[in-house]
Design an enzyme around this catalytic site. Structure first.
Site, PDB file in Angstrom:
ATOM      1  N   SER A 140       0.933  -1.145  -0.152  1.00  0.00           N
ATOM      2  CA  SER A 140      -0.110  -0.072  -0.199  1.00  0.00           C
ATOM      3  C   SER A 140       1.036   1.452   0.069  1.00  0.00           C
ATOM      4  O   SER A 140       1.964   0.795   0.844  1.00  0.00           O
ATOM      5  CB  SER A 140      -0.708   0.286   1.057  1.00  0.00           C
ATOM      6  N   TYR A 155      -1.169  -0.475  10.531  1.00  0.00           N
ATOM      7  CA  TYR A 155      -1.273  -1.164   9.537  1.00  0.00           C
ATOM      8  C   TYR A 155       0.309  -0.768   7.860  1.00  0.00           C
ATOM      9  O   TYR A 155       0.166  -0.800   7.283  1.00  0.00           O
ATOM     10  CB  TYR A 155      -2.295  -0.145   8.460  1.00  0.00           C
TER      11      TYR A 155
HETATM   12  N1  LIG Z   1      -8.760  -0.303  -1.306  1.00  0.00           N
HETATM   13  C1  LIG Z   1      -7.298   0.735  -1.393  1.00  0.00           C
HETATM   14  O1  LIG Z   1      -7.978   1.159  -1.078  1.00  0.00           O
HETATM   15  C2  LIG Z   1      -6.226  -0.111  -0.443  1.00  0.00           C
HETATM   16  C3  LIG Z   1      -5.399   0.437  -0.688  1.00  0.00           C
HETATM   17  C4  LIG Z   1      -3.927   0.330  -0.745  1.00  0.00           C
HETATM   18  C5  LIG Z   1      -4.075  -1.090  -0.435  1.00  0.00           C
HETATM   19  N2  LIG Z   1      -4.924  -1.881  -0.274  1.00  0.00           N
HETATM   20  C6  LIG Z   1      -4.678  -2.993  -0.372  1.00  0.00           C
HETATM   21  O2  LIG Z   1      -4.884  -4.009  -1.012  1.00  0.00           O
HETATM   22  C7  LIG Z   1      -5.352  -5.592  -0.674  1.00  0.00           C
HETATM   23  C8  LIG Z   1      -6.813  -6.042  -1.263  1.00  0.00           C
HETATM   24  O3  LIG Z   1      -7.717  -4.590  -0.646  1.00  0.00           O
HETATM   25  P1  LIG Z   1      -8.961  -4.495  -1.640  1.00  0.00           P
HETATM   26  O4  LIG Z   1      -9.681  -3.168  -1.696  1.00  0.00           O
HETATM   27  O5  LIG Z   1      -9.652  -5.186  -2.421  1.00  0.00           O
HETATM   28  O6  LIG Z   1      -9.815  -4.838  -0.310  1.00  0.00           O
HETATM   29  P2  LIG Z   1     -11.641  -6.285   0.195  1.00  0.00           P
HETATM   30  O7  LIG Z   1     -11.356  -5.556   1.857  1.00  0.00           O
HETATM   31  O8  LIG Z   1     -12.208  -5.089  -0.703  1.00  0.00           O
HETATM   32  O9  LIG Z   1     -10.083  -7.726   0.395  1.00  0.00           O
HETATM   33  C9  LIG Z   1     -10.090  -7.512   1.297  1.00  0.00           C
HETATM   34  C10 LIG Z   1     -10.107  -9.290   0.924  1.00  0.00           C
HETATM   35  O10 LIG Z   1      -9.551  -9.822   2.128  1.00  0.00           O
HETATM   36  C11 LIG Z   1     -10.192 -10.652   3.044  1.00  0.00           C
HETATM   37  N3  LIG Z   1      -9.116 -11.464   4.199  1.00  0.00           N
HETATM   38  C12 LIG Z   1      -8.481 -10.634   5.276  1.00  0.00           C
HETATM   39  N4  LIG Z   1      -8.605 -11.243   6.146  1.00  0.00           N
HETATM   40  C13 LIG Z   1      -7.828 -12.572   5.523  1.00  0.00           C
HETATM   41  C14 LIG Z   1      -7.550 -13.747   6.223  1.00  0.00           C
HETATM   42  N5  LIG Z   1      -7.154 -13.539   7.654  1.00  0.00           N
HETATM   43  N6  LIG Z   1      -7.527 -14.982   5.480  1.00  0.00           N
HETATM   44  C15 LIG Z   1      -7.973 -14.925   4.669  1.00  0.00           C
HETATM   45  N7  LIG Z   1      -8.639 -13.223   3.707  1.00  0.00           N
HETATM   46  C16 LIG Z   1      -8.942 -12.487   4.217  1.00  0.00           C
HETATM   47  C17 LIG Z   1     -11.123 -10.221   2.619  1.00  0.00           C
HETATM   48  O11 LIG Z   1     -12.352 -10.975   3.710  1.00  0.00           O
HETATM   49  C18 LIG Z   1     -12.118  -9.360   1.819  1.00  0.00           C
HETATM   50  O12 LIG Z   1     -12.531  -9.972   1.293  1.00  0.00           O
HETATM   51  C19 LIG Z   1      -5.317  -5.443   0.952  1.00  0.00           C
HETATM   52  O13 LIG Z   1      -3.841  -6.049   1.131  1.00  0.00           O
HETATM   53  C20 LIG Z   1      -5.272  -3.665   0.837  1.00  0.00           C
HETATM   54  O14 LIG Z   1      -4.173  -3.522   2.323  1.00  0.00           O
HETATM   55  C21 LIG Z   1      -5.737  -1.588  -0.571  1.00  0.00           C
END
Ligand SMILES: NC(=O)c1ccc[n+]([C@@H]2O[C@H](COP(=O)([O-])OP(=O)(O)OC[C@H]3O[C@@H](n4cnc5c(N)ncnc54)[C@H](O)[C@@H]3O)[C@@H](O)[C@H]2O)c1
Length: 249
Positions: A140, A155
């Site tokens: 991130s 985080y």
């Molecule tokens: N959305 C953003 O703005 C953003 C920005 C920077 C980084 N990210 C990173 O991108 C990645 C995906 O984020 P997203 O936006 O798709 O979020 P999201 O919440 O839509 O998806 C994350 C998924 O991970 C699953 N998850 C969480 N903990 C888990 C575990 N212990 N075991 C199995 N599954 C688990 C959740 O159930 C969910 O389906 C993350 O690592 C997040 O940190 C997201």
């Protein structure tokens, strides 16, 4: 068809608006067989209903070592091999330094670092059997800037850790033709913060992005496709910024 004949494991692939689900769709469109891993059973069930291309879903908490190993071995057995891992499962929290108790700290670190590490550790022997492969770790912009958008210190710690972990994996596994890269997304217009980010907050964040908008899960999926496919065959240990210019360094 950039991934024809490849088998890809995508963690955190349950959420309907998530990076993982978008990536699974895109990979399947490009000819890959995809394994969607998540601990949210309802989301996995929904993914199973809406996903028209061939795929399988696996209920697994990536932060649980026993489950992580068993799930990866099961996937390798079901598909006969693994070529690609998208290490994407992650959780976030806006708690300030004085509000973070040990349980919350552990939850963020156990999912984002320990979970990503253990899934990769379980996948590597299967990539070796294939004579190589690709791992993409989702970090991130918080790991580069010290949080500040939504995720805070725990985080940011976890996401900076992922950048170091991906580089170390890349160095160690390069001689075996296993490429490992990281992606550092900026803020996306999806439900990662579980409704805690209002339209007004999103508009404020977008106003600070040089491109003037938030990113989409599809744009992250596109970056995953590039790093997972042979299009990036000489790239390892890199961090790809997908942030609309919010962090240019
Ligand atoms: N959305 C953003 O703005 C953003 C920005 C920077 C980084 N990210 C990173 O991108 C990645 C995906 O984020 P997203 O936006 O798709 O979020 P999201 O919440 O839509 O998806 C994350 C998924 O991970 C699953 N998850 C969480 N903990 C888990 C575990 N212990 N075991 C199995 N599954 C688990 C959740 O159930 C969910 O389906 C993350 O690592 C997040 O940190 C997201």
């Amino acid at each position: 068809m950039l991934l024809k004949g490849k088998t890809a494991v995508i963690t955190g692939a349950g959420a309907a608006q998530g990076i993982g689900r978008a990536t699974a769709h895109l990979f399947a469109e490009h000819g890959a067989e995809v394994a969607l891993v998540d601990y949210d059973k309802a989301a996995l069930f929904d993914a199973g209903k809406t996903f028209m291309l061939p795929h399988r879903v696996y209920d697994c908490d990536v932060s649980n070592r026993t489950q992580a190993r068993a799930t990866i071995d099961r996937i390798a057995e079901d598909f006969g091999k693994i070529d690609i891992l998208i290490n994407n499962a992650g959780v976030v929290s806006p708690s300030l330094i004085d509000e973070i108790d040990e349980a919350e700290f552990d939850h963020i670190i156990d999912t984002n670092i320990k979970g990503n590490f253990m899934i990769a550790q379980a996948v590597v022997p299967h990539l070796r059997k294939q004579g190589g492969g690709a791992i993409v770790c989702i970090s991130s912009i918080a790991g580069q800037l010290g949080g500040g958008v939504f995720g805070r210190s725990h985080y940011a710690t976890s996401k900076a850790g992922i950048l170091g972990m991906a580089k170390a994996f890349a160095r160690e596994l390069a001689p075996e033709d296993i490429r490992v890269n990281a992606i550092a997304p900026g803020t996306l217009d999806n439900d990662f913060t579980k409704g805690r980010m209002t339209a007004e907050i999103k508009a404020k964040i977008a106003a600070n992005v040089p491109m003037g908008r938030l990113g989409t899960p599809q744009e992250l999926a596109n970056a995953c496709l590039f790093l997972a496919s042979d299009m990036s065959s000489y790239i390892t240990g890199a961090t790809l910024d997908v942030n609309g210019g919010l962090f240019i360094h």
